[in-house]
Design an enzyme around this catalytic site. Structure first.
Site, PDB file in Angstrom:
ATOM      1  N   CYS A  28       1.096   2.037   1.792  1.00 40.82           N
ATOM      2  CA  CYS A  28       0.497   1.784   0.476  1.00 40.82           C
ATOM      3  C   CYS A  28       0.616   3.056  -0.377  1.00 40.82           C
ATOM      4  CB  CYS A  28      -0.974   1.414   0.649  1.00 40.82           C
ATOM      5  SG  CYS A  28      -1.899   2.731   1.454  1.00 40.82           S
ATOM      6  N   CYS A 109      -7.975   8.265  -1.855  1.00 44.24           N
ATOM      7  CA  CYS A 109      -7.315   7.174  -2.584  1.00 44.24           C
ATOM      8  C   CYS A 109      -8.238   6.675  -3.698  1.00 44.24           C
ATOM      9  CB  CYS A 109      -7.005   6.037  -1.612  1.00 44.24           C
ATOM     10  SG  CYS A 109      -6.358   4.584  -2.445  1.00 44.24           S
ATOM     11  N   GLU A 139     -13.314   6.670   7.100  1.00 48.19           N
ATOM     12  CA  GLU A 139     -13.659   6.137   5.775  1.00 48.19           C
ATOM     13  C   GLU A 139     -15.111   5.664   5.734  1.00 48.19           C
ATOM     14  OE1 GLU A 139     -11.133   2.994   4.034  1.00 48.19           O
ATOM     15  OE2 GLU A 139     -12.967   2.295   3.072  1.00 48.19           O
ATOM     16  N   THR A 174     -12.260  -0.461   3.125  1.00 51.53           N
ATOM     17  CA  THR A 174     -11.174  -0.997   2.287  1.00 51.53           C
ATOM     18  C   THR A 174     -10.094  -1.750   3.067  1.00 51.53           C
ATOM     19  OG1 THR A 174     -10.056   1.134   2.470  1.00 51.53           O
ATOM     20  CG2 THR A 174     -11.396   0.774   0.502  1.00 51.53           C
ATOM     21  N   CYS A 204      -9.305  -3.248  -0.399  1.00 55.16           N
ATOM     22  CA  CYS A 204      -8.352  -2.850  -1.442  1.00 55.16           C
ATOM     23  C   CYS A 204      -7.225  -3.869  -1.609  1.00 55.16           C
ATOM     24  CB  CYS A 204      -7.787  -1.459  -1.158  1.00 55.16           C
ATOM     25  SG  CYS A 204      -6.569  -1.434   0.158  1.00 55.16           S
ATOM     26  N   SER A 232      -4.542   2.565  14.029  1.00 57.76           N
ATOM     27  CA  SER A 232      -4.635   2.187  12.617  1.00 57.76           C
ATOM     28  C   SER A 232      -5.418   0.893  12.489  1.00 57.76           C
ATOM     29  CB  SER A 232      -3.225   2.016  12.047  1.00 57.76           C
ATOM     30  OG  SER A 232      -3.251   1.175  10.928  1.00 57.76           O
ATOM     31  N   ASN A 234      -6.011  -1.058   9.841  1.00 60.89           N
ATOM     32  CA  ASN A 234      -5.405  -2.175   9.096  1.00 60.89           C
ATOM     33  C   ASN A 234      -4.248  -2.792   9.876  1.00 60.89           C
ATOM     34  OD1 ASN A 234      -2.684  -1.365   7.661  1.00 60.89           O
ATOM     35  ND2 ASN A 234      -3.978   0.443   7.688  1.00 60.89           N
TER      36      ASN A 234
HETATM   37  S1  SF4 Z   1      -7.730   2.141   0.103  1.00 61.25           S
HETATM   38 FE1  SF4 Z   1      -6.002   0.774   0.368  1.00 61.25          FE
HETATM   39  S2  SF4 Z   1      -4.431   1.624  -0.985  1.00 61.25           S
HETATM   40 FE2  SF4 Z   1      -5.938   3.240  -0.641  1.00 61.25          FE
HETATM   41  S3  SF4 Z   1      -5.215   4.397   1.112  1.00 61.25           S
HETATM   42 FE3  SF4 Z   1      -6.617   2.876   1.906  1.00 61.25          FE
HETATM   43  S4  SF4 Z   1      -5.274   1.144   2.447  1.00 61.25           S
HETATM   44 FE4  SF4 Z   1      -4.101   2.477   1.087  1.00 61.25          FE
END
Ligand code: SF4
Length: 306
Positions: A28, A109, A139, A174, A204, A232, A234
């Site tokens: 991303c 981000c 995060e 996110t 996100c 990871s 995601n």
């Molecule tokens: S919030 Fe979304 S766009 Fe931003 S770094 Fe994380 S995954 Fe990537």
């Protein structure tokens, strides 16, 4: 000789496999920008990154090769410049960092900042904050680091363990899967029907795009390959999403993890990748899959050794 030729013709055939890339996949803009900034600052002088910039071993090795150090804690920072990752951090950590006299390079981000603002607004308006995400994820630690009271939920059982509050403000890490977030929000609503529940959707857009593209791709694929780091979040969410639509899903970190036997009698191979996976890693995985396709395969189901 004739018998031998006939046997080879009967035993081996060419399977035509189609590789179907998800419409949205891979790195991303948030991660891409953070890596570019890290490399730029590493050229200017010694640099320490607070935590993993991305959860991808290939990228981390490249950063290490540039002399960039990763520190898990402020106490272990030995360079005058410290980088905060795309995952962001709390104001409390930033204040501690500045008190140590460190120069801070922030690569948070913009979409993580949106999540921080959402959480701050909920707390300011008197909501008890509930974050849907992984408790120990960097995060989530950043999102909750300025709060005195909060809860983090990831599974149904976590919702059952919540205490009642008159006002509940829910936001998400996110990179969580949207379906899962909606499910948990509904569950919280059902569990506390008397509470004033406010949900701010902080998943996100790149995550949403990758998730919906993965569903579309996995629904058409016989086997799905998901490329990304083992740690990871995601990428793991993409694996789970694809597994709901395709029975054969494999999570690989690099092309070296590809196994020819996964592609026996497969017509469509779906391909997707997490938001921290570099393009060249995805390309090499695809090339490896096509290499498998190019080899004659035994109709009894045994792939030729590559
Ligand atoms: S919030 Fe979304 S766009 Fe931003 S770094 Fe994380 S995954 Fe990537």
């Amino acid at each position: 000789m004739l018998y031998f030729t006939l046997q080879r013709t009967l035993c081996y055939t060419w399977f035509r496999m189609r590789v179907l890339r998800a419409a949205h996949l891979g790195m991303c803009f948030g991660v891409r920008d953070a890596i570019a900034l890290a490399l730029e600052h590493a050229d200017a002088g010694p640099l320490t990154i607070l935590g993993d910039l991305v959860h991808n071993p290939t990228v981390l090795s490249a950063l290490e090769a540039k002399g960039i150090v990763v520190a898990r804690d402020l106490a272990h920072v030995r360079t005058p410049t410290l980088m905060v990752t795309a995952h962001g951090t709390s104001e409390r950590i930033l204040a501690r960092t500045r008190a140590l006299g460190l120069t801070v390079v922030e690569t948070t981000c913009p979409l993580v900042r949106v999540a921080h603002r959402a959480v701050a607004a909920l707390a300011r308006e008197g909501y008890h904050v509930v974050i849907i995400g992984q408790r120990d994820h960097v995060e989530v630690r950043g999102l909750t680091g300025d709060l005195d009271h909060f809860d983090v939920v990831l599974e149904d059982d976590d919702v059952l363990a919540l205490n009642e509050h008159p006002r509940l403000g829910v936001a998400a890490q996110t990179t969580q899967a949207v379906e899962k977030v909606r499910h948990l929000v509904d569950l919280i609503r059902q569990r506390f029907p008397q509470s004033d529940l406010r949900f701010l959707d902080t998943v996100c857009r790149p995550t949403k795009e990758r998730q919906s593209a993965a569903v579309e791709m996995a629904s058409q694929a016989d086997v799905v390959i998901v490329v990304g780091g083992r740690s990871s979040n995601n990428t793991r969410e993409l694996v789970k999403t694809c597994a709901r639509y395709c029975a054969r899903v494999h999570h690989v970190q690099t092309d070296a993890d590809i196994r020819p036997e996964w592609f026996d009698a497969v017509k469509v191979v779906g391909l997707t990748a997490g938001t921290s996976t570099p393009d060249d890693v995805i390309d090499r995985v695809e090339a490896r899959i096509r290499q498998v396709e190019a080899w004659p395969r035994n109709v009894a189901g045994v792939a030729k050794d590559l």
